[in-house]
Design an enzyme around this catalytic site. Sequence first.
Site, PDB file in Angstrom:
ATOM      1  N   GLU A  80      15.025   5.568  -5.402  1.00 26.01           N
ATOM      2  CA  GLU A  80      15.103   4.137  -5.110  1.00 26.01           C
ATOM      3  C   GLU A  80      13.678   3.692  -4.851  1.00 26.01           C
ATOM      4  O   GLU A  80      13.086   4.010  -3.822  1.00 26.01           O
ATOM      5  CB  GLU A  80      16.015   3.878  -3.904  1.00 26.01           C
ATOM      6  CG  GLU A  80      16.503   2.442  -3.815  1.00 26.01           C
ATOM      7  CD  GLU A  80      15.482   1.510  -3.196  1.00 26.01           C
ATOM      8  OE1 GLU A  80      14.849   0.748  -3.968  1.00 26.01           O
ATOM      9  OE2 GLU A  80      15.303   1.532  -1.982  1.00 26.01           O
ATOM     10  N   CYS A 106      11.745  -3.467  -0.486  1.00 30.85           N
ATOM     11  CA  CYS A 106      11.871  -3.323  -1.936  1.00 30.85           C
ATOM     12  C   CYS A 106      12.682  -4.452  -2.547  1.00 30.85           C
ATOM     13  O   CYS A 106      12.514  -4.786  -3.715  1.00 30.85           O
ATOM     14  CB  CYS A 106      12.498  -1.974  -2.281  1.00 30.85           C
ATOM     15  SG  CYS A 106      14.121  -1.717  -1.542  1.00 30.85           S
ATOM     16  N   GLU A 121       4.186  -5.257  -7.171  1.00 30.80           N
ATOM     17  CA  GLU A 121       4.774  -5.339  -5.836  1.00 30.80           C
ATOM     18  C   GLU A 121       3.680  -5.464  -4.779  1.00 30.80           C
ATOM     19  O   GLU A 121       2.880  -4.545  -4.579  1.00 30.80           O
ATOM     20  CB  GLU A 121       5.625  -4.096  -5.578  1.00 30.80           C
ATOM     21  CG  GLU A 121       6.440  -4.161  -4.315  1.00 30.80           C
ATOM     22  CD  GLU A 121       7.362  -2.957  -4.149  1.00 30.80           C
ATOM     23  OE1 GLU A 121       8.517  -3.149  -3.763  1.00 30.80           O
ATOM     24  OE2 GLU A 121       6.907  -1.826  -4.418  1.00 30.80           O
TER      25      GLU A 121
END
Length: 506
Positions: free
Chosen positions: A267, A301, A401
Amino acid sequence: MTQFTLIPACSAAIPTDPFIGQHLIDGAWVGSADGAVFERHSPAHGDLVSRSARGGKDDTARAIAAARHAFDAGDWASSQGAARARILLKTADLIDENRERIAVLETLESGKPIAQARAEIEGAADLWRYAAALARTLHGDSHNSLGPDMLGMVLKEPVGVVSLITPWNFPFLIISQKLPFALAAGCTAVVKPSEMTPSTTVILGQLLQQAGLPDGVVNIVLGYGDPVGALMTGDERVDMVSFTGSTAVGKQIVRTAAGTLKKVSLELGGKNPQVIFPDADLEATADAIVFGVYFNAGECCNSGSRIIVHEDVATALTEMVVEMSRKVPFGDPLDPRTKVGAIISPEHQAKIAAYVGDAETAGAQVVLGGEPLAIDGLAGQFYAPTILTGVTPDMAIATEEVFGPVLSVLTFRTMDEAISLANSASYGLSAGIWSRDVHTCLEFSRKVRAGTVWTNTWMDGFAEMPFGGVKQSGQGRELGRYGIEEFLEVKSVQMRIGDTRPRWVA
């Protein structure tokens, strides 16, 4: 007068003595073989919060050996689902009883607001209860349509020893997305929390012992990715790795695990878009955008870090988001009024600032924030709520990100353009669509490449719903019934009934 809502240092007492963390190996709490330790200071206050054993090769090897022995020679893998469920349910009760203790320590180590930490610990207990239900309902299949003399069975068995490696942004919640499902499946585990937030995982180990978990079923090694994480990933005695963290580290784990072809569940990162159409409820949308980008200081996230808004409403929506952003309380995470706390480290704060600076250089406009915050009475690092307009798809801040409280605003005119922009990043964790037209929502949901799609909401979550990404956001799923499937292997058993097998040799 400041343009932001700031919460100064509050009167909440910080413990004078640091939390002492040790490894849990085969049921015993032990220091490192070489005596090494590491310390963690509060990113909001600067105070020493914890002192932990720093694991090395010997400590990691002993933990893996303990998990291997507990799986191969112990009773856990073959125990009744009801027996495993009882321990998981007892653990959930103990988490509830210790919620405040866990939440305070998590706030001090991570910098997240205490109100958020409390809610996350409550949510973690729910995950343990849900996994307990899965332990009792786990089953395989039978096939009685293979002919009168054949019976087929599909067995689901625990994969074996699993290495669980968790990050610093949601340390207690994310281990609770992994460990109870692995235990429900009958696996044994070696756990490594982030070196920045090790202590609440240690508390979880203590609670598991109180709940009656057999020695060696769960082992915890504190320390750094090198050597602890690397050994947990590459050791041939480990059957599976489940990792949550950055995409770069995830790729390295895949390379290391390839040497033994072990199962890997990842993940990873996200650059999650929200697409806003002109018919959206703009006030509700703006509130969700503000929540999505500032929740956990953007160190998430699932952060809604980029919005793709129709040109007809872009100016109005951006103005609403700016005004709401000014009202979000940033400051001391120990104050219950605070909604956004500290950035995890000075190095990470510098990384956030670099992204914003590079975007400005490339032509984006900072319409709010774009700088560190000084909070009265606090020595740690905070970053202002930041909004950039004029962002174009070729800018790094549009597709990479940032992991901070930074929102990028892009615009579109057609559905095809919106889909193209939403899918332009290398990530595919989550996405959102805002429209009153159900057909618009369904078309977007089917065409966007993401593991989760929210329509007219953002970041709702349920234990029953699977979570995970596509593309470079990872592989595999957590939560829901899929969460336990990750920790299972499928075995086919084909049984001939009676002496009916045709002879090959006459």
